[in-house]
Write a protein that holds these residues in place. Sequence first.
Motif, mmCIF file in Angstrom:
data_model
loop_
_atom_site.group_PDB
_atom_site.id
_atom_site.type_symbol
_atom_site.label_atom_id
_atom_site.label_comp_id
_atom_site.label_asym_id
_atom_site.label_seq_id
_atom_site.Cartn_x
_atom_site.Cartn_y
_atom_site.Cartn_z
ATOM 1 N N ARG A 210 42.453 55.874 32.733
ATOM 2 C CA ARG A 210 43.534 55.185 33.442
ATOM 3 C C ARG A 210 42.961 54.337 34.571
ATOM 4 N N ASP A 211 43.847 53.510 35.193
ATOM 5 C CA ASP A 211 43.331 52.524 36.147
ATOM 6 C C ASP A 211 43.021 53.129 37.515
ATOM 7 N N TRP A 212 42.970 54.449 37.646
ATOM 8 C CA TRP A 212 42.545 55.048 38.907
ATOM 9 C C TRP A 212 41.225 55.797 38.750
ATOM 10 N N ASP A 217 33.356 53.809 32.829
ATOM 11 C CA ASP A 217 34.252 54.249 31.756
ATOM 12 C C ASP A 217 33.433 54.942 30.658
ATOM 13 N N THR A 585 47.677 42.090 32.675
ATOM 14 C CA THR A 585 47.061 42.453 33.950
ATOM 15 C C THR A 585 46.996 41.266 34.922
ATOM 16 N N ASN A 600 38.238 46.425 38.005
ATOM 17 C CA ASN A 600 39.288 47.060 37.210
ATOM 18 C C ASN A 600 40.606 47.004 37.974
ATOM 19 N N ARG A 602 44.087 46.891 39.357
ATOM 20 C CA ARG A 602 45.369 47.404 38.887
ATOM 21 C C ARG A 602 46.438 46.319 39.010
ATOM 22 N N GLY A 610 45.112 49.179 31.592
ATOM 23 C CA GLY A 610 44.466 48.180 32.443
ATOM 24 C C GLY A 610 43.575 47.239 31.669
ATOM 25 N N TRP A 611 42.603 46.650 32.360
ATOM 26 C CA TRP A 611 41.762 45.592 31.782
ATOM 27 C C TRP A 611 41.032 46.029 30.530
ATOM 28 N N ARG A 612 40.691 47.315 30.452
ATOM 29 C CA ARG A 612 39.924 47.780 29.279
ATOM 30 C C ARG A 612 40.661 47.514 27.968
ATOM 31 N N GLY A 649 35.285 47.698 35.539
ATOM 32 C CA GLY A 649 35.165 48.674 36.622
ATOM 33 C C GLY A 649 33.719 48.987 36.971
ATOM 34 N N SER A 797 50.823 54.370 35.151
ATOM 35 C CA SER A 797 49.482 54.956 35.099
ATOM 36 C C SER A 797 49.377 56.213 35.942
#
Lengths: 863, 431
Positions: A210-212, A217, A585, A600, A602, A610-612, A649, A797
Amino acid sequence: MAPPREMTELWGMLSRPNLNLRRKQWSDSERAAFHRALRAEDSRLTVWVDPDRLMAYTYDATGERHRPDAAILLQDASQIGPVLAVARRFGCPVIGRGAGTSLSGGTTPVLGGIVLAFAQMRRVLAIDEVSRQAVVEPGLVNADFQAILAEKGLFFAPDPSSHRISTVGGNTNENSGGPHCIKYGVTTNHVLGGHCYLIDGRGRTLPTTRDWRAGLDLTGIIVGSEGTLAIVDQIEVVLTRRPPAVETLLAAFDTVESAIATVSAIIARQIVPSTLELLDRKSIQTVERFVHAGYPADAGAVLLIEIDGPEADVSAERATIEAILGEQGALSVQRAQTPEEVEALWKGRRSAYGAAAQIAGHLWIQDVTVPRPLLPEMMKTVSAIGERYGFDIMTIAHAGDGNLHPQLPYNPSDPEEVSRMREADEAILRACVALGGSITGEHGIGIDKLEQLALMYGPQERDRMAEIRQAFDPEGLLNPGKAVLPLGYRRPEETDLPPAVEPADPRLEAMREMLQGAKATVAVRGSNSQAGRSPSRAGQEELCTRSLDRLVDVDVPNLTITVESGVRADALQRTLSEQHLAIPTLPHNGRTIGGLVASNARYWGDRGLGWRDHVLAVTWLDGSGKRLRFGRKTMKNVAGYDVVKLAVGSWGTLGVLTEFTFRVRPQPKESAIAEVSGAELSTLLAVALTIRNLPTPPRGMVLSTDTGPRLWIWLEATDVHAQQHALETVLTASDLRAEWFSAAEKVPLVDAAHHEFEQAWNTGGEWLEGGVPPGDLLNDAVRDWSAADRVWVFPFSGAIEWYRPEPVPSGERLPGWVVRSYRTGQGPRVRRQSSSWVDVEDRIRTIFDPWGRFPTWEAGGDR
Amino acid sequence: MKDPSRWRWVLQETDHCNKCGFCLPACPTYRLTRQELHSPRGRIAMVEAAVRGELTTTAGLEEALSYCVGCRACELACPSGVRYERILETGRSLLVEGGSTAFRGSLAARTALYLAPRKHTFRSFARWGSLARRVPLADLVSDYAVMLPESTGRSQPSRTMPRPSPTGPRVAFFSGCVMDAMFAEANRMAQQLLTAAGYRVFQLPSETCCGAIHLHSAQPAEAQRLAKANIAAFESEAADWIVNTAGGCGAMLQEYPELFAQDPAWKERAERFSARVRDFSSLLVAEEARPLGYLGDGSRVVLQNSCHLVNVQRVGDHPVQLLRQVTGNTFVPYADQNFCCGAGGLYNINHREWARGILDDKMDKVAALEPTKIIVNNPGCHMQMLWGVERHKERVHAKVEHLATYLWQCHQNYLRADEASASGSDVEAEP
């Protein structure tokens, strides 16, 4: 001493003279000691070592057989560590196996070793319906999982054609696709984390996707790594609400070209169907000969189209598609009215493999992807290759993804035919690479395309992948001979020819020079907006990417866009809007694309990971100035490791990101923003989580306390009224009212408010960010901020951003959900997701930054 | 193992197996164990290796081949059309030739093999067995006794006999051994149904056991002997169809030509025989049949379809069509109604633990549907489901009935209701 008879070669092994993977043959006494050691580890362990039983673990669906030294039927995860210990002691490979349906040899023990059979580990460990996520064991069969979820109105989006047999563990390790990827993405877009063992025998929690997330990654790179990096024993996945409406159509065409033109026309009208499956003339004829599915036998191609979503949108889209089919001159169109008719339309597609398999002894199934608009050209090339090598190739394609499966019937007992088949196979791979495609979209490299990975990736990229493998598994014991070859492998033609010279780019040359000549740490900067948040070091030099400002490629029919990293978000957004496209995004006005991906960033308009989810390919200069390019402009690509995920990220610790290819989507016609206020934060949070789980969720949501608790909900659809109505119903039930705004008016205001909030710490106080599984936002213990504090919460998220006017005193513990914090005059403070990954992260950083050019998080200080 | 090369012909079959795995979810022993060893694809791989001379041990192969139930659901699931049965029987023969005794079966199983072709002895044995249900016996015996019907149905008189049609298709009725000894009532009712539907039904005293259980106990010679006897018995008769009520026997009768691959003369005679073999349900749904009315009594009905009717005869939807024709009852279809119950000929005698495992899984699913009737169409399944209802009597309160028995009762109800409505009175359906 002669090798024991049981290790003699099995019939059907293919010779691979170029591969130099060897393993020392064991003596009988070594083998016996190994068997004793396994049995001594755990008396409950089911271990098979006799040659006849082991025959049942020599194969998968690829058509080759290789003997393992032992097969272990795992009952629970506690047995994994001890087995890995024995494997290390004896230098014995370990191969994880689910249902053994791999089509690239992923589970065949090509060098022998221990097969870890997960088929009995098939429990659903947890289902969290509020967060819409679940934790399962790897041996759970995809279809069994779907059956459990269906009762709750949910599904697990990845459903490869093998879903009735294949396991969630197998899907995860192979990053499986399937017929619904065009809309829902592939497996990696639905994996949140889980748990795994590295070869050292230590269990580790997989970092959230997740984006946090704070660190790299790593989950993103383990997914699709074909069991070569880790043994995954728990998988945490995203669950999706079943769409309220589905429509299924079957259209017949004269030619493949007109079928693909139709696909492009559908996408050009802003429609993304959930399925776009294509069968070519030979496939249709074969299906009709054996299965009688009722497909028009004289057609040049058929297209199976499925659309799903809210009822209003689906019926509008169906009408549009029917009109397009008319315009494009479809020979016939069938529309399913009942579940039985849906089944009937799918029958031909589902039995395409079976029908082809009846033609000859064996069926070789190829799997390549090209940019979608090049599909007709690729299919023409494939049939020409078939003619040249004397094979009747039948092609089926996931046309929406540009992913095609040419099927070659062949006789495994005829060595000449097998070798001719392999030649035809390589010709197909070369053709797809020449068109900018990937040599495998969903089946994996396995043992099958190990050598051919070099057709697609140069020595630099392959060596980086080999080093990533070493970072996880230094001795190379996890599934050796799969996915990537050891460091330094070169195809004969690569050693004979000088390496290809890329055209010189003075901008990149300047950066390279700076990297190579730097006297201090080099911090990469775009718009400089994140300067205080990035890793930094005193006296660092700054490398600015703003010269990389070119829009490289806008491929509307392919739904991709390639840009350089210094391009500003507003410039990209403008281009996208002109083409009626979007990246969820964005906006993020003012910042550079490189900065957004590297941090990355948010965005409240994105309800995914997110961006991934949106970056298909990335180019970067690593710490030694080498230019690396991972990924392709194709929707699916499982060739080698998914290194693209590491870039998202990476915060400038792995290199200078220079260019990206994004997957974009059509911009829905209508939008609206609802603003809800006048209630407690906890009431708004509860309502947000209900909205999050509506069958048709909004594009995005965010909740802020800046001016009293306030929730913004961003709706987008072909027809937004039905969604507005559903939303009003939910709000009324909680005695709430929405105030409606146009997106054009409100989005910039919300974005500006958030931007201001993000900068608050520059003038004192402390700004903390992190997150929890969304359902946990309702847990009082999580919300430990005071009424005076400013908080932004992202219900999709579970991310939380918290500004405290007074910094957290140094003795005080931070809340468990915090992963990063910033305060004036100090570097960012970062908590690693899980300290157990520090070693692996450090090794990965060293791969891309061998001289330590880039600043790292440590410079800011962990706490 | 002797020189396996004389079995090399079977490699043509194994070469068709792409190891795709579509057979896994169809296989009762794989679903039970989740072990590749006990999957069709695993057994194929092991037999292939044995035939290629790649194996140095055979204990695992013996285990794998002896624990296969033989339901043949894998053949229906296989996209490549692999004929698994041939591979399985080849593997078994290869092991027997090498001295394996794994397929001889338990004492109880050998008794059954002995009795099957001996009709009179079998009938008395079955009657005594049925009585055993009602007396307290040692656990070992009662364990098997629960699988026997409360009555073998040989002594009950029939209520109404339909009048035979003078011109209908001629149907030779194949009674079968177990059906005849234990479930004669179902056979009689099937005959009455067929007669009512316009067929001219007759029986031959000279028929014998079909030989299926012998073939699957690695006694191909005995199976051939029985097959020849049956082929010869029915050859002279001008029957349009040879009909039976046991899905497993019917499948065997339809596959007689497979037994004579090396004997062209007998193969041809077998083909003429097998082409005429039909399940009674197929004749009832055939166009040439007179449609019959069926009226229920409010029962909730589930079907345990015969594996070999579904997977070998491939007419599993005929019983379903008939069940749907019954008005007044609720037929509750479920995903696993075609899935093996674990009976497997003599499987529930030879491999009791596994048969019970498969059965318990089945009963879990059946219990959730709360049926009052479980309909069967094969004697092995009939006995197995009796065992299942007994084992799960706390939660399954259902009567196990052969499809023919059930349909005949429903047809009688229909006729009564028809008469009653003709005479204007209201009559309750008889349960």
